[in-house]
Write a protein that holds these residues in place. Structure first.
Motif, mmCIF file in Angstrom:
data_model
loop_
_atom_site.group_PDB
_atom_site.id
_atom_site.type_symbol
_atom_site.label_atom_id
_atom_site.label_comp_id
_atom_site.label_asym_id
_atom_site.label_seq_id
_atom_site.Cartn_x
_atom_site.Cartn_y
_atom_site.Cartn_z
ATOM 1 N N ARG B 361 0.600 -1.090 0.166
ATOM 2 C CA ARG B 361 -0.016 0.039 -0.002
ATOM 3 C C ARG B 361 0.873 1.336 -0.022
ATOM 4 O O ARG B 361 2.123 1.281 0.508
ATOM 5 C CB ARG B 361 -0.967 -0.160 1.217
ATOM 6 C CG ARG B 361 -2.122 -0.726 0.952
ATOM 7 C CD ARG B 361 -2.793 -0.919 2.446
ATOM 8 N NE ARG B 361 -2.303 -1.659 3.237
ATOM 9 C CZ ARG B 361 -2.784 -2.151 4.338
ATOM 10 N NH1 ARG B 361 -4.090 -2.140 4.646
ATOM 11 N NH2 ARG B 361 -1.947 -2.997 5.213
ATOM 12 N N ARG B 362 0.332 2.522 -0.401
ATOM 13 C CA ARG B 362 0.854 3.624 -0.528
ATOM 14 C C ARG B 362 0.815 4.321 1.023
ATOM 15 O O ARG B 362 -0.216 4.130 1.342
ATOM 16 C CB ARG B 362 0.241 4.702 -1.599
ATOM 17 C CG ARG B 362 0.812 4.471 -2.907
ATOM 18 C CD ARG B 362 0.437 5.706 -3.760
ATOM 19 N NE ARG B 362 -0.973 6.111 -3.659
ATOM 20 C CZ ARG B 362 -1.916 6.286 -4.683
ATOM 21 N NH1 ARG B 362 -1.383 5.547 -5.880
ATOM 22 N NH2 ARG B 362 -3.079 6.716 -4.583
ATOM 23 N N GLU B 363 1.925 4.464 1.320
ATOM 24 C CA GLU B 363 1.863 4.939 3.059
ATOM 25 C C GLU B 363 1.236 6.193 2.871
ATOM 26 O O GLU B 363 0.217 6.432 3.757
ATOM 27 C CB GLU B 363 3.479 5.239 3.389
ATOM 28 C CG GLU B 363 3.383 5.532 4.920
ATOM 29 C CD GLU B 363 4.615 5.182 5.683
ATOM 30 O OE1 GLU B 363 5.073 3.949 5.620
ATOM 31 O OE2 GLU B 363 5.290 6.328 5.840
ATOM 32 N N ALA B 364 1.196 6.901 1.811
ATOM 33 C CA ALA B 364 0.716 8.232 2.157
ATOM 34 C C ALA B 364 -0.960 8.280 2.217
ATOM 35 O O ALA B 364 -1.723 8.851 2.961
ATOM 36 C CB ALA B 364 1.024 9.173 0.875
ATOM 37 N N ASP B 365 -1.562 7.491 1.371
ATOM 38 C CA ASP B 365 -2.930 7.136 1.540
ATOM 39 C C ASP B 365 -3.778 5.880 1.624
ATOM 40 O O ASP B 365 -4.755 5.624 1.630
ATOM 41 C CB ASP B 365 -3.665 8.021 -0.059
ATOM 42 C CG ASP B 365 -3.005 7.254 -1.079
ATOM 43 O OD1 ASP B 365 -2.187 6.164 -1.006
ATOM 44 O OD2 ASP B 365 -3.568 7.521 -2.226
#
Lengths: 73, 402
Positions: B361-365
């Motif tokens: 997963r993208r950490e940001a979102d």
């Protein structure tokens, strides 16, 4: 003429006692009436008994003109 | 000159005969002859004769019937009756009411005659005999005050019925003046409100009892306004007054016993009444106690408290049933839930991680990456493994799969 004889008294009391017993035996009386009758009955019975126990034959002699003077066996 | 018809003459003679006391009531001794009883009328005709003379006699049916045995020709008899004239023939005849054997003696003959006459008058009628009073108050006693008979009677009365009063009417019981004395004593008692009368005389020779066979005494006894009992002489002696009295006792003591109820019997009756009295009272109380018990039970059933209690009980019961139902239902749910969870577990994407797969997963979102283009170079990513996470940075520009 004279006071009632013991028999008369006895009869009166005994007749009343019989009435009291008959009424009590018939039942259907209020309790206080039953108790009153019972007490009366006990009193009547005691008085009758007393009359029987205490009775002494009373003998009275009539006076008669001629025979009173010369009585023979 | 005074001329009479035959009819007038017989009428005059009849009147003469009827006026003569001695001829109206007489005893004749003689021998019976030509005795004949007419079957149809029942009247008896005969001759009465002795060595010197003979006379016609008749006994009417009513008297003939009272003889247990009629005389026969040749019998020596005493006949009682009156002299009368048979007008149809102008003949004298004896109209007889009693015939007794001459051997019986004149006293006996008189006794029989009086007995028959009084019986015919109804003085002995059973139907007029009265019962003795059950509880005599005043007992009249007519007897000689000196006789042992009186003491015997008083002893009996004292022993059996001392409640009573005895009214003693003294009289002579033997001798010539005895009948008048007895009659007077009886009438004195009739005036003194007694309930019952004892006429008594101790035993003696038959002749001594003669006053009790006197007609005036018999009639005085008959006139008694209250029941009268006789106790005259010994058991075997019967006197005329015995037949007239309401009751005959064999002896003075027996008469006293018959008159006096036994005081013991009274005491027994009294004890009986007393028992019944107590019994009736006990029953009255028992009945009430029973009624009370019943009422208490009924009250219990009907009491508001008990109704509330019963309501509460119903509520309890209902709520228990409800709880049981609920519990059953939640159990079902739990089981269902467990089943679902198991199925859910099997379907979970995370489950594949156990097999060595990873989720990136993208950490940001938090966007799950399914293509390399989705991740810019230098952009931090999170890799989820079975037992933890890694933070990674890709170093080249990702290229999507062609």
């Amino acid at each position: 003429m004279s006071a009632p004889s013991p028999v008369e008294t006895y009869e009166t009391l005994y007749t009343r006692l019989q009435e009291v017993v008959a009424r009590l035996e018939a039942g259907e009386l209020p309790l206080d009436e039953s108790l009153r009758l019972y007490e009366e009955g006990v009193g009547l019975a005691a008085e009758c008994q007393r009359l029987l126990d205490a009775a002494e034959l009373r003998v009275q002699q009539l006076q008669s003109g001629e025979t009173a003077v010369d009585l023979e066996g | 000159m005074n001329v009479l018809s035959v009819g007038d003459l017989t009428a005059v003679l009849r009147e003469l005969l009827e006026l003569n006391d001695g001829l109206r009531d007489l005893w004749v001794a003689g021998e019976i002859a030509e005795f004949k009883r007419y079957a149809q009328s029942g009247h008896c005709y005969f001759a009465l004769k002795d060595e010197r003379s003979s006379m016609r006699g008749v006994m009417w049916r009513t008297y003939a019937e009272r003889h247990s045995e009629l005389p026969r020709n040749g019998d020596a008899v005493l006949a009682h009756g009156k002299v009368a004239i048979y007008e149809a023939r102008g003949e004298l005849q004896l109209v007889v009411d009693t015939i007794v054997p001459a051997g019986a003696g004149i006293l006996n003959a008189r006794f029989e005659e009086l007995k028959r006459r009084l019986a015919a008058e109804g003085l002995f009628e059973e139907s007029r005999k009265r019962p003795l009073p059950a509880l005599p108050r005043r007992i009249g006693v007519a007897t000689s005050p000196q006789a042992a008979a009186l003491q015997d009677m008083l002893n009996v009365l004292r022993r059996r019925f001392p409640l009573a009063e005895v009214i003693l009417s003294p009289c002579l019981v033997q001798g010539e003046r005895a009948p008048d004395s007895i009659v007077e004593a009886l009438y004195n008692l009739y005036d003194s409100r007694v309930d019952v009368i004892i006429l008594a005389r101790g035993g003696g020779a038959a002749d001594d009892l003669w006053a009790f066979n006197d007609e005036s005494v018999a009639r005085a006894v008959f006139a008694s306004p209250v029941p009268l009992i006789t106790g005259v002489g010994h058991e075997t002696d019967f006197t005329i007054v015995d037949y007239v009295a309401d009751l005959r006792a064999p002896t003075p003591s027996a008469a006293a016993e018959l008159v006096a109820p036994e005081v013991d019997a009274l005491a027994d009756q009294l004890a009986d009444q007393r028992l019944r009295l107590h019994g009736a009272m006990r029953q009255a109380i028992d009945e009430r106690r029973y009624g009370l018990d019943n009422a208490a039970l009924a009250l219990d059933r009907l009491a508001p408290l008990s109704r509330i209690g019963r309501g509460r009980q119903q509520v309890d019961e209902l709520s228990m049933r409800m709880q049981r139902a609920l519990a059953r239902r939640s159990e079902l749910r739990a089981a269902e839930l467990r089943g679902l969870a198991a199925r859910l577990g099997a379907l979970s994407p995370l489950a594949v991680l156990g097999r060595g797969y990873a989720v990136v997963r993208r950490e940001a979102d938090g966007q799950v990456l399914t293509a390399p283009g989705q991740a810019a170079p230098g952009q931090r990513l999170r890799v989820t493994l079975r037992d933890g996470e890694l933070s990674v940075v890709p170093d080249q520009s990702p290229e999507d799969r062609p």
